[in-house]
Design a protein around this motif. Structure first.
Motif, PDB file in Angstrom:
ATOM      1  N   UNK A   1      38.346  45.766  36.409  1.00  0.00           N
ATOM      2  CA  UNK A   1      37.789  47.009  36.067  1.00  0.00           C
ATOM      3  C   UNK A   1      36.798  46.910  34.883  1.00  0.00           C
ATOM      4  N   UNK A   2      35.746  47.469  35.087  1.00  0.00           N
ATOM      5  CA  UNK A   2      34.397  47.392  33.898  1.00  0.00           C
ATOM      6  C   UNK A   2      34.913  48.478  33.006  1.00  0.00           C
TER       7      UNK A   2
ATOM      8  N   UNK B   1      43.001  50.848  36.956  1.00  0.00           N
ATOM      9  CA  UNK B   1      43.235  50.031  38.194  1.00  0.00           C
ATOM     10  C   UNK B   1      44.256  50.592  39.113  1.00  0.00           C
ATOM     11  N   UNK B   2      45.224  51.015  38.336  1.00  0.00           N
ATOM     12  CA  UNK B   2      46.357  51.519  39.146  1.00  0.00           C
ATOM     13  C   UNK B   2      45.986  52.854  39.887  1.00  0.00           C
ATOM     14  N   UNK B   3      45.290  53.840  38.787  1.00  0.00           N
ATOM     15  CA  UNK B   3      45.073  54.872  39.324  1.00  0.00           C
ATOM     16  C   UNK B   3      43.735  54.942  40.675  1.00  0.00           C
ATOM     17  N   UNK B   4      43.034  53.745  40.638  1.00  0.00           N
ATOM     18  CA  UNK B   4      42.017  53.546  41.793  1.00  0.00           C
ATOM     19  C   UNK B   4      42.834  53.085  42.694  1.00  0.00           C
ATOM     20  N   UNK B   5      43.849  52.448  42.641  1.00  0.00           N
ATOM     21  CA  UNK B   5      44.521  51.863  43.904  1.00  0.00           C
ATOM     22  C   UNK B   5      44.224  50.465  44.083  1.00  0.00           C
TER      23      UNK B   5
ATOM     24  N   UNK C   1      44.423  49.615  29.142  1.00  0.00           N
ATOM     25  CA  UNK C   1      43.720  50.774  29.745  1.00  0.00           C
ATOM     26  C   UNK C   1      43.006  50.020  31.200  1.00  0.00           C
ATOM     27  N   UNK C   2      42.536  49.113  31.395  1.00  0.00           N
ATOM     28  CA  UNK C   2      42.079  48.521  32.497  1.00  0.00           C
ATOM     29  C   UNK C   2      43.029  48.476  33.655  1.00  0.00           C
ATOM     30  N   UNK C   3      44.127  48.216  32.994  1.00  0.00           N
ATOM     31  CA  UNK C   3      45.569  48.323  34.070  1.00  0.00           C
ATOM     32  C   UNK C   3      45.832  49.676  34.415  1.00  0.00           C
TER      33      UNK C   3
END
Length: 339
Positions: A285-286, A305-309, A300-302
């Motif tokens: 995740x950028x 990434x979870x939100x985006x699947x 925050x990246x995790x």
């Protein structure tokens, strides 16, 4: 029955303030073209806390969020691993948060390793929890308001123009097999120890009253050209080495890696690291809409990434961080619920 050999991250939460500094704002303040801010610096926007919202305020909001459904009286320990720029100089923010969230049965202390602390603290706390039968529930939190101490008119501080404000928190539970914490690897090169600092704060200049000038309390870089010449040739290699080290210590192969949760870096650098593990940008995740929120970045990246699947149960994840000083660190986790 508690599995005394396992520590997992039961919950992760973040908080960012409402204020925004976008690429246009940074360009205007720094006199650097907006296109350069977006492409070379890798930042589209970041969050900025207001003058009345401090490091502890953001931390408390993230902590309360991560503890939803969990009684803070059941916490055994509260640990801060964020910015050394806090509400006050020489001040225990961990104790402040412990009190404010009502964790009256918990002890509190701080871990400092600049921007690698959020990753490396997982190793420290996991080890403590496995060694101490009475240490079962730990709150780890980080917070940063370093936008205050970045001067956009100081060309030496250009690499810090991406700093953003925000906080993150993680609830670590012994016996929890969700987001199971594996092993950690770190590299330290102390040759960079004095390259970045607030040079007007601390014992070296306490009796030098000229440093009371506000600008000398900001973050600065002693010699940007020298730091870049020494850092650029080793940084990507060291990120690669710590990820590889954490994975192999955990009993896996680099071919098993599914996702990288990074510290803030521009897209091109992140893609170079991902390429070393045959991963794509969809497996990371950028943080171009957050900036560099100190030790909160990987968390925050995790969450994003979870939100985006982009994460699924059983994924092998490498969280990475790096802090001036200079340290590179990675901690491996197994994502999701495990039997």
């Amino acid at each position: 029955m508690i599995d005394n050999l396992v520590v997992g991250i039961k919950n992760i939460a973040s908080y960012v303030p409402e204020g925004i500094q976008d690429s246009e704002y940074i360009a205007r303040m720094s006199n650097i073209p907006k296109e350069v801010i977006e492409k070379k610096f890798g930042i589209l926007k970041k969050h900025k806390a207001g003058p009345d919202e401090h490091v502890s305020d953001m931390a408390i909001k993230a902590a309360k969020k991560v503890l939803q459904g969990f009684d803070p009286m059941d916490l055994d320990l509260v640990v801060y691993c964020g910015s050394e720029y806090k509400d006050y100089y020489l001040y225990n923010i961990a104790a402040k948060v412990q009190y404010e969230i009502g964790a009256m049965n918990a002890n509190a202390f701080e871990i400092h390793s600049l921007c690698s602390a959020g990753v490396y603290s997982l190793k420290v706390l996991k080890s403590m929890m496995l060694a101490d039968p009475k240490l079962n529930n730990v709150l780890l939190f980080t917070s940063s308001k370093e936008t205050d101490i970045v001067d956009y008119t100081n060309e030496r501080a250009r690499f810090m123009f991406n700093f953003g404000d925000g906080a993150a928190a993680a609830l670590l539970v012994k016996g929890c097999k969700k987001n199971r914490i594996l092993e950690t690897h770190m590299i330290t090169n102390g040759g960079f120890a004095e390259d970045v600092a607030c040079y007007g704060v601390g014992s070296r200049n306490y009796y030098n009253y000229e440093v009371l000038d506000r600008s000398l309390r900001n973050l600065d870089v002693k010699d940007p050209k020298s730091m870049k010449e020494r850092l650029d040739p080793i940084s990507i290699d060291n990120f690669t080495k710590v990820v590889k080290g954490a994975i192999e210590k955990s009993g896996y192969s680099v071919n098993d890696l599914d996702f990288v949760a990074p510290i803030f870096m521009k897209r091109s650098i992140l893609n170079m690291i991902l390429k070393n593990f045959n991963l794509t940008e969809e497996q990371s995740y950028v943080l171009e809409n957050y900036g560099h929120c100190q030790s909160a970045d990987a968390y925050i990246a995790l969450l994003e990434a979870e939100r985006l699947g982009r994460l699924k149960n059983g994924d092998l994840v490498a969280m990475i961080g790096a802090g001036t000083g200079y340290t590179w660190a990675s901690t491996a986790i197994i994502w999701g619920e495990q039997k």
